[in-house]
Design an enzyme around this catalytic site. Structure first.
Site, short mmCIF file in Angstrom:
data_model
loop_
_atom_site.label_atom_id
_atom_site.label_comp_id
_atom_site.label_asym_id
_atom_site.label_seq_id
_atom_site.Cartn_x
_atom_site.Cartn_y
_atom_site.Cartn_z
N GLU A 236 -38.30 95.49 14.95
CA GLU A 236 -39.33 94.67 14.60
C GLU A 236 -40.49 95.28 13.93
OE1 GLU A 236 -40.27 90.13 16.13
OE2 GLU A 236 -39.89 91.62 17.33
N GLU A 342 -48.61 90.10 27.79
CA GLU A 342 -48.53 90.72 29.32
C GLU A 342 -47.23 91.51 29.23
OE1 GLU A 342 -47.10 88.85 33.82
OE2 GLU A 342 -47.30 87.66 31.76
#
Length: 357
Positions: A236, A342
């Site tokens: 990605e 996170e």
């Protein structure tokens, strides 16, 4: 390389005409609904001219990919419609697919005859992807799938979905998962668009109720799904990010042209150059945890740009619906999708810095 840059620039200038000229600037994150059919025709035109799948092995050098994405963004060409097929599934199949899978799927990804979406997140398994509960079982030479996926970009436009699901009963976490290629247009699959803050609906819920796919449509071996899924996420981050950064620069330039300069605008300008330098430095490497640094950086930068745009432009930015409102609203999602902030920090801490869990 300058001759190649000139070739790309001249081709775009000669082809972004007529109906395609009207597509300039259309599409992209939060705006996938814009002129979708026209952008699909444009993307297929790119394919016929040899300008798709440049990052696949044997296609173009990293330097040429960088040039293409930069010139594409500079030309304000419309956003492509099948980034998932070309940028994620294609490289995954090249790395892990069988010869039969490559022969069956890669040509139609290249020509845009089949569009793809990604079936990872679930209502109880977003950032914690190892908690997926969608199940599949083998029956009479077919995988039978039951479960739900959510936040599935462009599922309502897609023909196929790659699904991370649990194929070993009783398995937990990273074990017992498989990576299946599933046709979307069949009984047993329902796609429901999700209305977003922006008023658009590019994300979807996808429900599987006895949906099926052929036994051979598993990438890797059954039970190797986690490894394959992580490899897909690694693909990605790549040269296409440089094109996104040109778009970021254009947005920043537009804000700076209308707003009084202050320390935050200067910082944003400097950070954008740092982002580009980091991207260039890591190009050509095998996908790894260092990619999380870039994801964390650009998502936070773009979100801050949205906030800065509204602050700098003042009350006028709220008078009517406009690009700055869309940027502010949709960029909130960018710190979540593709791996939340996170999770990126966890990856950086454990796999880059070597910190204890």
């Amino acid at each position: 390389m300058e001759s190649f840059r000139r070739e790309v620039r001249e081709w775009l200038s000669a082809n972004l005409v007529g109906e395609f000229a009207e597509l300039r600037g259309k599409g992209g994150p939060g705006r996938e609904h814009e002129a979708f059919e026209g952008r699909l025709r444009w993307h297929r035109h790119l394919a016929r001219s040899g300008w798709t799948c440049l990052g696949w092995p044997g296609e173009r050098s990293v330097e040429e990919q960088v040039v293409f994405h930069e010139e594409y963004a500079e030309a304000d060409a419309p956003a492509k419609v099948d980034i998932v097929g070309e940028g994620l599934l294609g490289p995954t199949l090249i790395a892990f697919g069988t010869p039969e899978q490559k022969e069956r799927f890669l040509p139609k990804i290249r020509t845009l005859d089949e569009l793809w979406c990604q079936g990872y997140s679930e209502p109880g398994a977003g950032s914690d992807l190892a908690s997926v509960q969608t199940k599949a079982r083998l029956e009479d030479g077919r995988w039978v799938i039951d479960g739900q996926k959510i936040w599935t970009s462009n599922a309502h436009y897609s023909d196929w979905i790659f699904v991370l699901c649990r194929t070993e009963p009783g398995s937990r976490r990273h074990h017992g998962l498989s990576y299946l290629l599933v046709p979307l247009r069949q009984p047993g699959i329902e796609v429901r668009p999700i209305r977003q803050l922006t008023g658009t609906s590019e994300f979807n819920e996808v429900f599987f109720d006895g949906a099926v796919t052929a036994e051979e449509n598993v990438v890797g071996k059954p039970g190797e799904g986690w490894k394959i899924a992580m490899a897909t996420l690694g693909f990605e981050r790549g040269t296409a990010m440089l094109g996104h950064q040109v778009g970021f620069r254009r947005q920043l330039d537009a804000v700076m042209a209308r707003a009084p300069h202050d320390e935050r605008l200067t910082r944003a300008w400097l950070e954008l150059h740092v982002m580009r330098s980091h991207t260039l430095r890591t190009l050509g490497d095998e996908p790894g945890p260092e990619a999380s640094v870039l994801k964390l950086f650009w998502a936070g930068w773009h979100r801050r740009l949205g906030e800065l745009a509204l602050d700098s432009l003042g009350p006028a930015s709220m008078a009517d619906e406009n690009q700055w409102q869309r940027l502010f609203l949709f960029s909130r999602a960018e710190t979540i999708y593709g791996g939340s902030d996170e999770i990126q920090r966890e990856i950086i801490a454990h796999r880059v810095l070597g910190l204890p869990r």
